[in-house]
Design a protein around this motif. Structure first.
Motif, PDB file in Angstrom:
ATOM      1  N   UNK A  17     -29.187  19.001  61.393  1.00 51.29           N
ATOM      2  CA  UNK A  17     -28.908  20.446  61.354  1.00 51.29           C
ATOM      3  C   UNK A  17     -27.775  20.836  60.402  1.00 51.29           C
ATOM      4  N   UNK A  18     -27.113  19.849  59.800  1.00 49.44           N
ATOM      5  CA  UNK A  18     -25.999  20.180  58.890  1.00 49.44           C
ATOM      6  C   UNK A  18     -26.473  21.136  57.802  1.00 49.44           C
ATOM      7  N   UNK A  19     -25.670  22.156  57.492  1.00 49.34           N
ATOM      8  CA  UNK A  19     -26.136  23.100  56.475  1.00 49.34           C
ATOM      9  C   UNK A  19     -25.970  22.519  55.066  1.00 49.34           C
ATOM     10  N   UNK A  20     -24.885  21.771  54.826  1.00 52.72           N
ATOM     11  CA  UNK A  20     -24.704  21.165  53.505  1.00 52.72           C
ATOM     12  C   UNK A  20     -25.135  19.702  53.571  1.00 52.72           C
ATOM     13  N   UNK A  21     -26.236  19.393  52.907  1.00 54.37           N
ATOM     14  CA  UNK A  21     -26.700  18.002  52.939  1.00 54.37           C
ATOM     15  C   UNK A  21     -26.476  17.320  51.592  1.00 54.37           C
ATOM     16  N   UNK A  22     -25.646  17.909  50.743  1.00 60.20           N
ATOM     17  CA  UNK A  22     -25.273  17.277  49.479  1.00 60.20           C
ATOM     18  C   UNK A  22     -26.315  17.448  48.386  1.00 60.20           C
ATOM     19  N   UNK A 271     -24.792  -4.013  62.783  1.00 58.79           N
ATOM     20  CA  UNK A 271     -24.742  -3.384  61.460  1.00 58.79           C
ATOM     21  C   UNK A 271     -25.705  -2.202  61.495  1.00 58.79           C
ATOM     22  N   UNK A 272     -25.421  -1.225  60.643  1.00 53.98           N
ATOM     23  CA  UNK A 272     -26.190   0.020  60.672  1.00 53.98           C
ATOM     24  C   UNK A 272     -26.430   0.476  59.235  1.00 53.98           C
ATOM     25  N   UNK A 273     -27.627   0.974  58.979  1.00 53.63           N
ATOM     26  CA  UNK A 273     -27.923   1.523  57.651  1.00 53.63           C
ATOM     27  C   UNK A 273     -28.438   2.943  57.818  1.00 53.63           C
ATOM     28  N   UNK A 274     -27.923   3.832  56.973  1.00 56.89           N
ATOM     29  CA  UNK A 274     -28.340   5.236  57.002  1.00 56.89           C
ATOM     30  C   UNK A 274     -28.810   5.601  55.603  1.00 56.89           C
ATOM     31  N   UNK A 275     -29.830   6.419  55.513  1.00 54.74           N
ATOM     32  CA  UNK A 275     -30.284   6.906  54.203  1.00 54.74           C
ATOM     33  C   UNK A 275     -30.535   8.397  54.240  1.00 54.74           C
ATOM     34  N   UNK A 276     -29.849   9.107  53.368  1.00 54.08           N
ATOM     35  CA  UNK A 276     -30.104  10.526  53.132  1.00 54.08           C
ATOM     36  C   UNK A 276     -29.641  10.775  51.692  1.00 54.08           C
ATOM     37  N   UNK A 277     -30.564  11.128  50.783  1.00 54.10           N
ATOM     38  CA  UNK A 277     -30.255  11.097  49.343  1.00 54.10           C
ATOM     39  C   UNK A 277     -29.208  12.093  48.846  1.00 54.10           C
ATOM     40  N   UNK A 278     -28.933  13.154  49.604  1.00 50.90           N
ATOM     41  CA  UNK A 278     -27.952  14.141  49.142  1.00 50.90           C
ATOM     42  C   UNK A 278     -26.542  13.560  49.183  1.00 50.90           C
ATOM     43  N   UNK A 279     -25.822  13.666  48.067  1.00 52.79           N
ATOM     44  CA  UNK A 279     -24.484  13.069  47.969  1.00 52.79           C
ATOM     45  C   UNK A 279     -23.403  14.145  47.994  1.00 52.79           C
ATOM     46  N   UNK A 280     -22.213  13.754  48.454  1.00 56.05           N
ATOM     47  CA  UNK A 280     -21.054  14.651  48.354  1.00 56.05           C
ATOM     48  C   UNK A 280     -20.436  14.510  46.956  1.00 56.05           C
ATOM     49  N   UNK A 282     -18.019  13.001  45.857  1.00 52.94           N
ATOM     50  CA  UNK A 282     -17.501  11.661  45.536  1.00 52.94           C
ATOM     51  C   UNK A 282     -18.625  10.628  45.405  1.00 52.94           C
ATOM     52  N   UNK A 283     -19.876  11.081  45.545  1.00 53.80           N
ATOM     53  CA  UNK A 283     -21.014  10.183  45.315  1.00 53.80           C
ATOM     54  C   UNK A 283     -21.457   9.413  46.548  1.00 53.80           C
ATOM     55  N   UNK A 284     -21.002   9.824  47.732  1.00 58.89           N
ATOM     56  CA  UNK A 284     -21.436   9.158  48.972  1.00 58.89           C
ATOM     57  C   UNK A 284     -22.336  10.101  49.766  1.00 58.89           C
ATOM     58  N   UNK A 285     -23.311   9.550  50.484  1.00 58.98           N
ATOM     59  CA  UNK A 285     -24.287  10.362  51.203  1.00 58.98           C
ATOM     60  C   UNK A 285     -23.601  11.295  52.215  1.00 58.98           C
ATOM     61  N   UNK A 286     -23.856  12.581  52.080  1.00 52.80           N
ATOM     62  CA  UNK A 286     -23.207  13.565  52.955  1.00 52.80           C
ATOM     63  C   UNK A 286     -23.625  13.354  54.410  1.00 52.80           C
ATOM     64  N   UNK A 287     -24.965  13.305  54.640  1.00 58.63           N
ATOM     65  CA  UNK A 287     -25.421  13.125  56.031  1.00 58.63           C
ATOM     66  C   UNK A 287     -25.096  11.719  56.524  1.00 58.63           C
ATOM     67  N   UNK A 288     -25.112  10.745  55.601  1.00 54.21           N
ATOM     68  CA  UNK A 288     -24.791   9.367  55.987  1.00 54.21           C
ATOM     69  C   UNK A 288     -23.394   9.258  56.559  1.00 54.21           C
ATOM     70  N   UNK A 289     -22.435   9.867  55.872  1.00 52.15           N
ATOM     71  CA  UNK A 289     -21.038   9.829  56.338  1.00 52.15           C
ATOM     72  C   UNK A 289     -20.935  10.519  57.705  1.00 52.15           C
ATOM     73  N   UNK A 290     -21.567  11.688  57.825  1.00 50.88           N
ATOM     74  CA  UNK A 290     -21.466  12.454  59.076  1.00 50.88           C
ATOM     75  C   UNK A 290     -22.113  11.679  60.225  1.00 50.88           C
TER      76      UNK A 290
END
Ligand code: DON
Length: 304
Positions: A17-22, A271-280, A282-290
């Protein structure tokens, strides 16, 4: 162990539901073709129990996440000699930054920034007869999965546009910190970055970093000390100029890639892996970090 199934479900729904997904990376043209709404998570615990949600099984370009795997292979081949050519300090700079390299006489700050990963690629090119083939075989053995492959389109796309990497490799060469031909080393580097893997495959591959150097099938790949060092480098350098923020918000060693993937881990636990292509920015996944911030908050598990 916490109820990971329930936690992943909650994280997935909330983070969706995040509005900014990078923004999807465009400087490698082929990456710009990936749909922005993809989102998947996989978590593998030390008991080899796995939990998944969303697009966890879809393959994407792992990009800089591959730097951890080339580092692991190079450590296995030449051990501590690596540190004569690459340092282990966070850079506080973007992944493709060049000025520090010049100030510090061609010794990259760490093996996870581009210049450092290019030195590691050079080591593998020196040590291996057929680096692309042997590195892929290494990934197959560590993951127990021979279906993992390079994405030729992505490799060629970056080869045509990777001007900063050509600059970094030439600077390294001018300081005597690149033994092989620039084009040959970068060809290998662009291929390693083009590895195409899903969140599940990334978890299977990174299992050895939570299991003291033993892979899923229990073969030894790294010593306990080497795993400690690689995990420390992921914690301090895995997110470039956002490494502090990631430690602060998430509290796990990890590594991101401009394909939108992030792998993070808690030694001896999961260990955990997340994938969401939109980046912040700084070049890191916005949804991944959240999503990972929520994971360590809801599970009450982090290295701290
Ligand atoms: O060298 C590059 O620019 C890309 N192949 C990898 C960059 C990357 O993934 C940075 N990570 N967040």
């Amino acid at each position: 162990m916490p109820d990971f199934k329930k936690i992943l479900h909650t994280i997935y729904e909330k983070t969706k539901q995040l509005s900014d997904t990078g923004r999807v990376a465009t400087y490698i043209p082929e990456l710009a073709c990936v749909p922005e709404d993809k989102f998947g998570i996989c978590l593998l615990d030390i008991e080899k129990e796995s939990y998944q949600i969303g697009d966890f099984d879809e393959r994407f370009s792992v990009q800089s996440i591959s730097k951890v795997l080339t580092l692991a292979m190079a450590m296995g081949l030449i051990g501590e000699k690596i540190w004569d050519r690459v340092d282990v300090e966070p850079s506080g700079d973007p992944f493709n930054h060049l000025s520090l390299l010049e100030q510090e006489n061609g010794i990259p700050r760490n093996p996870l920034i581009n210049a450092g990963a290019i030195v590691i690629a050079d080591i593998l090119v020196s040590e291996l007869k057929n680096p692309k083939k042997e590195f892929l075989e290494f990934v197959h053995k560590v993951s127990g999965d021979t279906s993992i492959s390079y994405d030729e389109k992505v490799a060629h796309s970056e080869k045509a546009t990777g001007f900063k990497n050509y600059a970094a490799a030439n600077l390294l060469k001018s300081y005597g910190n690149l033994k092989n031909d620039v084009i040959k080393v970068l060809d290998f580097y662009f291929y390693q970055c083009s590895l195409s893997m899903s969140c599940s495959q990334l978890c299977n591959t990174f299992y050895l970093f939570i299991n003291r150097g033993k892979c899923l099938k229990n073969y030894d790949f790294l010593t306990v000390s080497q795993v400690k060092r690689i995990n420390a480098i992921m914690l301090t350098c895995g997110f470039y100029d956002e490494a502090g923020e990631f430690a602060f918000e998430v509290g796990l060693p990890g590594k991101s890639g401009v394909g939108g993937g992030i792998v993070a881990l808690l030694p001896r636990k999961f260990c955990v892996a997340v994938w969401s292509p939109g980046l912040n920015p700084k070049g890191n996944s916005t949804r991944g970090m959240a999503a990972l911030e929520r994971l360590t908050t809801l599970s009450d598990l982090s290295i701290f």
